[in-house]
Enzyme design. Structure first.
Site, PDB file in Angstrom:
ATOM      1  N   PRO A  40       1.978  -2.461   9.445  1.00  9.23           N
ATOM      2  CA  PRO A  40       1.067  -3.310  10.220  1.00  9.23           C
ATOM      3  C   PRO A  40       1.127  -2.959  11.699  1.00  9.23           C
ATOM      4  CG  PRO A  40       3.029  -4.541   9.584  1.00  9.23           C
ATOM      5  CD  PRO A  40       3.174  -3.178   8.974  1.00  9.23           C
TER       6      PRO A  40
ATOM      7  N   HIS B 169     -13.078   2.851   8.649  1.00 14.38           N
ATOM      8  CA  HIS B 169     -12.396   1.675   8.113  1.00 14.38           C
ATOM      9  C   HIS B 169     -12.968   1.253   6.756  1.00 14.38           C
ATOM     10  CE1 HIS B 169      -9.563  -1.487   9.873  1.00 14.38           C
ATOM     11  NE2 HIS B 169      -9.589  -1.652   8.564  1.00 14.38           N
TER      12      HIS B 169
ATOM     13  N   GLU C  56     -12.009   1.907  17.732  1.00 12.18           N
ATOM     14  CA  GLU C  56     -13.005   1.896  16.656  1.00 12.18           C
ATOM     15  C   GLU C  56     -13.884   0.643  16.684  1.00 12.18           C
ATOM     16  OE1 GLU C  56     -10.388   1.812  13.142  1.00 12.18           O
ATOM     17  OE2 GLU C  56     -10.877  -0.297  12.887  1.00 12.18           O
TER      18      GLU C  56
ATOM     19  N   ASP D 253      11.341   2.455   5.970  1.00 11.21           N
ATOM     20  CA  ASP D 253      10.879   1.077   6.118  1.00 11.21           C
ATOM     21  C   ASP D 253      12.087   0.257   6.550  1.00 11.21           C
ATOM     22  OD1 ASP D 253      10.240  -1.712   5.574  1.00 11.21           O
ATOM     23  OD2 ASP D 253       8.503  -0.959   4.470  1.00 11.21           O
TER      24      ASP D 253
ATOM     25  N   ASP E 218      -8.709   6.756   8.777  1.00 12.42           N
ATOM     26  CA  ASP E 218      -9.698   5.723   8.421  1.00 12.42           C
ATOM     27  C   ASP E 218      -9.795   4.699   9.546  1.00 12.42           C
ATOM     28  OD1 ASP E 218     -11.555   4.533   6.565  1.00 12.42           O
ATOM     29  OD2 ASP E 218     -10.083   2.935   6.267  1.00 12.42           O
TER      30      ASP E 218
ATOM     31  N   ILE F  84       0.838  -1.214   0.000  1.00 11.78           N
ATOM     32  CA  ILE F  84       0.000   0.000   0.000  1.00 11.78           C
ATOM     33  C   ILE F  84       0.866   1.255   0.000  1.00 11.78           C
ATOM     34  CG2 ILE F  84      -1.806   1.247   1.261  1.00 11.78           C
ATOM     35  CD1 ILE F  84      -2.759  -1.545   2.301  1.00 11.78           C
TER      36      ILE F  84
ATOM     37  N   ARG G   7      -3.761   1.003  10.877  1.00 12.44           N
ATOM     38  CA  ARG G   7      -4.409   0.491  12.087  1.00 12.44           C
ATOM     39  C   ARG G   7      -4.401   1.582  13.150  1.00 12.44           C
ATOM     40  NH1 ARG G   7      -6.350  -2.664   9.309  1.00 12.44           N
ATOM     41  NH2 ARG G   7      -6.270  -4.944   9.326  1.00 12.44           N
TER      42      ARG G   7
HETATM   43  P1  NAD Z   1       2.788  -4.908   3.635  1.00 11.01           P
HETATM   44  O1  NAD Z   1       3.126  -6.060   4.518  1.00 11.01           O
HETATM   45  O2  NAD Z   1       2.891  -5.073   2.166  1.00 11.01           O
HETATM   46  O3  NAD Z   1       3.711  -3.663   4.046  1.00 11.01           O
HETATM   47  C1  NAD Z   1       3.954  -3.261   5.355  1.00 11.01           C
HETATM   48  C2  NAD Z   1       5.333  -2.619   5.379  1.00 11.01           C
HETATM   49  O4  NAD Z   1       5.522  -2.040   6.671  1.00 11.01           O
HETATM   50  C3  NAD Z   1       6.472  -3.635   5.172  1.00 11.01           C
HETATM   51  O5  NAD Z   1       7.281  -3.233   4.070  1.00 11.01           O
HETATM   52  C4  NAD Z   1       7.242  -3.588   6.483  1.00 11.01           C
HETATM   53  O6  NAD Z   1       8.647  -3.758   6.314  1.00 11.01           O
HETATM   54  C5  NAD Z   1       6.906  -2.182   6.959  1.00 11.01           C
HETATM   55  N1  NAD Z   1       7.137  -1.964   8.382  1.00 11.01           N
HETATM   56  C6  NAD Z   1       7.061  -2.858   9.409  1.00 11.01           C
HETATM   57  N2  NAD Z   1       7.382  -2.252  10.568  1.00 11.01           N
HETATM   58  C7  NAD Z   1       7.689  -0.969  10.265  1.00 11.01           C
HETATM   59  C8  NAD Z   1       8.109   0.161  11.019  1.00 11.01           C
HETATM   60  N3  NAD Z   1       8.307   0.068  12.354  1.00 11.01           N
HETATM   61  N4  NAD Z   1       8.320   1.330  10.384  1.00 11.01           N
HETATM   62  C9  NAD Z   1       8.152   1.423   9.050  1.00 11.01           C
HETATM   63  N5  NAD Z   1       7.758   0.396   8.264  1.00 11.01           N
HETATM   64  C10 NAD Z   1       7.534  -0.788   8.877  1.00 11.01           C
HETATM   65  O7  NAD Z   1       1.343  -4.436   4.074  1.00 11.01           O
HETATM   66  P2  NAD Z   1       0.289  -3.587   3.204  1.00 11.01           P
HETATM   67  O8  NAD Z   1      -0.504  -4.492   2.332  1.00 11.01           O
HETATM   68  O9  NAD Z   1       0.990  -2.435   2.586  1.00 11.01           O
HETATM   69  O10 NAD Z   1      -0.705  -3.104   4.361  1.00 11.01           O
HETATM   70  C11 NAD Z   1      -0.273  -2.212   5.380  1.00 11.01           C
HETATM   71  C12 NAD Z   1      -1.334  -2.161   6.456  1.00 11.01           C
HETATM   72  O11 NAD Z   1      -2.496  -1.524   5.943  1.00 11.01           O
HETATM   73  C13 NAD Z   1      -1.857  -3.540   6.912  1.00 11.01           C
HETATM   74  O12 NAD Z   1      -1.037  -4.097   7.907  1.00 11.01           O
HETATM   75  C14 NAD Z   1      -3.224  -3.229   7.431  1.00 11.01           C
HETATM   76  O13 NAD Z   1      -3.129  -2.987   8.825  1.00 11.01           O
HETATM   77  C15 NAD Z   1      -3.608  -1.930   6.729  1.00 11.01           C
HETATM   78  N6  NAD Z   1      -4.797  -2.060   5.852  1.00 11.01           N
HETATM   79  C16 NAD Z   1      -5.858  -1.253   6.081  1.00 11.01           C
HETATM   80  C17 NAD Z   1      -6.991  -1.342   5.264  1.00 11.01           C
HETATM   81  C18 NAD Z   1      -8.197  -0.443   5.468  1.00 11.01           C
HETATM   82  O14 NAD Z   1      -9.274  -0.743   4.942  1.00 11.01           O
HETATM   83  N7  NAD Z   1      -8.087   0.647   6.189  1.00 11.01           N
HETATM   84  C19 NAD Z   1      -7.008  -2.284   4.217  1.00 11.01           C
HETATM   85  C20 NAD Z   1      -5.888  -3.090   4.006  1.00 11.01           C
HETATM   86  C21 NAD Z   1      -4.776  -2.967   4.836  1.00 11.01           C
END
Ligand code: NAD
Length: 324
Positions: free
Chosen positions: A211, A300, A268, A175, A263, A156, A239
């Site tokens: 995450p 959300h 929540e 990251d 969001d 994302i 989150r």
């Molecule tokens: P992803 O696993 O592809 O990417 C997460 C990235 O965060 C990874 O590259 C990881 O190395 C990095 N990360 C971990 N710890 C970190 C830190 N301390 N500082 C900086 N970066 C760090 O996940 P994604 O698919 O991109 O999703 C990200 C988050 O979005 C999900 O975990 C979920 O909680 C959230 N999400 C929300 C919705 C919504 O409807 N609001 C929908 C989908 C996902």
């Protein structure tokens, strides 16, 4: 395979029913009930349960599921932080998620929040409906040339970086997976700092795409907020627990933020996907957040697009039959 789908909403029924024709041996019973220690009783007689982000699959709930002979916990979302995965694995239950579904959909909602808080469209919409055509207080930043800081460069975060580059923004990020011997490195035209502090200090807009883990809980707190530029815009579509909301509220009261788009937010769980319009909300955090004119909260919904719903349904049903 009999599946009980908790926390079902109309859009879930539509997207899953559309796909079910391709999975002859799956039968789904839909319920609006949220999974918790009381409603887990409904899972008796089912082979699998399907849950969403606001369901509570705690240690005790997992124990009950095991007792009832449920074999699979199908999360129709990315995160599994609401499931006691260790307990499930220990008891022989499979836990499945949808690791990726239309990251662009989520990133586009981050953009929607950014555009809303920046150009005050939430206020402008209401003003014009009241025949108030005044522009006072509606001035925003021109984002072209501004710096966006992306915390978490996964699926994302990457999609959001792509969008921001399209706006002509300078993209910086942090990251831990992107390592460098120096204090920075450049990947995909994104300037990555080796610590989040570099992003906090230099970004006009900060967007969280990490995450929720023990290590990331409250990563935005009093101390890290103090390292951000005054007048920064903060966006969180990941989150709620990533942000210490009390610290956020205190800082916003002091005028730290130009705008905040959320969001997701702490507490929540009792709100999401539920119509409480006739209720007095007991959650003070929600009321406090929505009382700020520069804070926009959505419930959300970042995932909620045609493409994402289709991909979620397909992957969840594949998980159900064990298809990779
Ligand atoms: P992803 O696993 O592809 O990417 C997460 C990235 O965060 C990874 O590259 C990881 O190395 C990095 N990360 C971990 N710890 C970190 C830190 N301390 N500082 C900086 N970066 C760090 O996940 P994604 O698919 O991109 O999703 C990200 C988050 O979005 C999900 O975990 C979920 O909680 C959230 N999400 C929300 C919705 C919504 O409807 N609001 C929908 C989908 C996902």
């Amino acid at each position: 395979m009999k599946v009980l789908m908790y926390s079902t909403r109309s859009y879930d029924k539509i997207s899953f029913r559309k796909e079910l024709g391709n999975y002859s041996n799956i039968e789904i019973k839909f319920t609006e009930s949220q999974l918790n220690l009381t409603t887990v009783e409904m899972a008796k007689g089912f082979d699998a349960i399907c849950i969403f982000v606001n369901d509570h699959c705690t240690t005790e709930v997992v124990a009950k599921l095991h007792e009832f002979g449920v074999k699979k916990i199908l999360c129709r979302c990315v995160g599994t932080n609401n499931v006691d995965v260790n307990e499930a694995v220990h008891r022989g239950l499979g836990v499945y998620n949808v690791p990726a579904y239309s990251p662009e959909s989520v990133a586009e909602h981050a953009l929607a929040l950014l555009m809303t808080v920046n150009r005050h469209t939430h206020k402008a919409y209401n003003r014009v409906r009241d025949n108030n055509f005044s522009l006072t207080g509606l001035s925003g930043y021109c984002l072209y040339g501004k710096t966006v800081g992306i915390i978490g460069y996964g699926k994302i975060g990457k999609a959001f970086a792509h969008i921001c580059r399209g706006l002509g923004m300078r993209v910086i990020g942090y990251d831990p997976m992107i390592k460098s011997d120096m204090s920075f490195t450049i990947v995909d035209d994104v300037f990555f700092y080796s610590t989040p502090e570099g992003v906090f200090a230099n970004a006009d807009v900060i967007s969280l795409h990490v995450p929720l883990l023990d290590s990331t809980k409250h990563m935005i707190n009093k101390e890290t907020i103090s390292k951000m530029k005054d007048g920064v815009i903060l966006i969180n579509v990941s989150r709620g627990g990533l942000i210490d909301t009390e610290a956020l509220i205190e800082a916003n009261k002091k005028g730290k933020f130009f705008g905040i788009g959320l969001d997701v937010y702490e507490g929540e769980d009792d709100n999401v996907f539920t119509n409480h319009e006739d209720d007095i909300l007991m959650n003070c955090i929600t009321s406090r957040l929505t009382s700020f004119p520069n804070v926009v909260v959505t419930s959300h919904q970042a995932f909620l697009t045609d493409v994402a719903l289709e991909q979620i349904a397909k992957k969840t049903l594949d998980n159900c039959i064990g298809k990779q």
